[in-house]
Write a protein that holds these residues in place. Structure first.
Motif, short mmCIF file in Angstrom:
data_model
loop_
_atom_site.label_atom_id
_atom_site.label_comp_id
_atom_site.label_asym_id
_atom_site.label_seq_id
_atom_site.Cartn_x
_atom_site.Cartn_y
_atom_site.Cartn_z
N ALA A 187 80.76 -12.90 -54.28
CA ALA A 187 79.75 -12.33 -53.38
C ALA A 187 80.27 -12.28 -51.95
O ALA A 187 80.05 -11.29 -51.23
CB ALA A 187 78.47 -13.15 -53.45
N ARG A 247 82.87 -9.38 -51.68
CA ARG A 247 82.29 -8.03 -51.72
C ARG A 247 81.57 -7.68 -50.43
O ARG A 247 81.63 -6.53 -49.97
CB ARG A 247 81.32 -7.93 -52.90
N TYR A 248 80.88 -8.65 -49.85
CA TYR A 248 80.11 -8.38 -48.63
C TYR A 248 81.02 -8.33 -47.40
O TYR A 248 80.96 -7.39 -46.59
CB TYR A 248 79.04 -9.45 -48.44
N GLU A 251 75.04 -4.49 -48.26
CA GLU A 251 74.83 -4.89 -49.66
C GLU A 251 74.72 -3.66 -50.56
O GLU A 251 75.30 -3.62 -51.66
CB GLU A 251 73.56 -5.74 -49.80
N ASN A 252 74.01 -2.64 -50.09
CA ASN A 252 73.87 -1.41 -50.88
C ASN A 252 75.20 -0.68 -51.04
O ASN A 252 75.51 -0.18 -52.14
CB ASN A 252 72.84 -0.48 -50.22
N SER A 312 78.12 -2.08 -50.93
CA SER A 312 78.92 -2.91 -51.83
C SER A 312 78.58 -2.66 -53.28
O SER A 312 79.47 -2.51 -54.13
CB SER A 312 78.71 -4.39 -51.48
N GLU A 313 77.30 -2.59 -53.58
CA GLU A 313 76.86 -2.32 -54.96
C GLU A 313 77.26 -0.91 -55.40
O GLU A 313 77.70 -0.70 -56.53
CB GLU A 313 75.35 -2.51 -55.07
N ASP A 314 77.08 0.06 -54.50
CA ASP A 314 77.45 1.44 -54.83
C ASP A 314 78.95 1.59 -55.05
O ASP A 314 79.40 2.38 -55.90
CB ASP A 314 77.00 2.39 -53.72
N ILE A 369 81.02 -0.69 -56.27
CA ILE A 369 81.32 -1.21 -57.61
C ILE A 369 80.83 -0.23 -58.68
O ILE A 369 81.50 -0.01 -59.69
CB ILE A 369 80.65 -2.59 -57.81
N LYS A 370 79.69 0.38 -58.42
CA LYS A 370 79.12 1.32 -59.39
C LYS A 370 79.96 2.58 -59.53
O LYS A 370 80.20 3.07 -60.65
CB LYS A 370 77.70 1.70 -58.95
#
Length: 228
Positions: free
Chosen positions: A65, A68-69, A89-90, A92-94, A96-97
């Motif tokens: 975590a 990634r951040y 955070e968004n 970071s998630e995008d 990875i997606k």
């Protein structure tokens, strides 16, 4: 190179073109989130930060975590751009997606895998996150070549830790360590990790790392045809 029966490949930077695919993903995300940074400028700052944090993550000094951040937070700080934590955070998630949506490979990847697969048992040992690495292998068409996929997140340690090489050896059903060869781009994680655990190693030195005599060094994958 004689007596090799099992070949273990690293994934990122060895078969899967991480730099190119990552660049395409960030180009998309900077536009999506309306962050006004030129993609080349962004990558010139982001990449060394990412590498340094990955070294800390590999050495168990930071969490997934945190990695990634903060690779994004520290990059935006360098540009003096204030980005809300929730937006980071968004992104970071995008990232990875969408990262596995781009699947450019290192030159000659398919040619060398087609050459090796009839002769050897092929496997993957990767320090990447399981969810992402599996999607990379599937989306790129690489998955069909490999019998075992060993990822650091599932094992709980990262290359060059002995445990991940021991897990790979047992999972492959190799009879002897002398049968095993590791091929990767990272000297410490792939080459020395392999050698210190009884594997042979070939160093794909595409990043101008210092020359050494610990293993065979190649500059591109197609050279494997002369060795194997």
């Amino acid at each position: 190179m004689k007596n090799i029966k099992h070949i273990f490949f690293d994934l990122d930077h060895t078969l899967w073109d991480f730099e190119r695919n990552s660049s395409l993903t960030f180009k998309l995300l900077l536009k999506k989130y309306k962050i006004n940074i030129d993609i080349e400028d962004f990558l010139n700052v982001y990449m060394p930060i990412n590498f340094s944090l990955w070294d800390l993550y590999r050495d168990e000094k930071i969490s997934k975590a945190y990695l990634r951040y903060n690779r994004l937070k520290l990059t935006f700080d360098k540009f003096n751009i204030q980005v809300e934590a929730s937006v980071i955070e968004n992104i970071s998630e995008d990232y990875i997606k969408h990262l596995p949506d781009n699947n450019f490979l290192i030159p000659d990847t398919f040619e060398i895998l087609d050459y090796l697969s009839p002769k050897y048992n092929l496997h993957i040992i990767t320090n990447g996150f399981k969810e992402v690495q599996n999607r990379k292998l599937i989306n790129s068409g690489l998955i069909k070549y490999f019998q075992c996929i060993i990822d650091s997140e599932s094992v709980g340690v990262k290359k060059p830790h002995s445990k991940i090489f021991q897990k790979a050896f047992l999972s492959s059903n190799a009879a002897n360590l002398e049968d095993c060869l590791m091929i990767g781009d990272n000297y410490e994680a792939d080459v020395m990790g392999a050698i210190n655990n009884g594997f042979k190693a070939i160093h794909l030195n595409t990043n101008n790392q210092p020359l050494h005599e610990d293993s065979i060094i190649i500059n591109n994958l197609i050279e494997l045809k002369k060795i194997l």
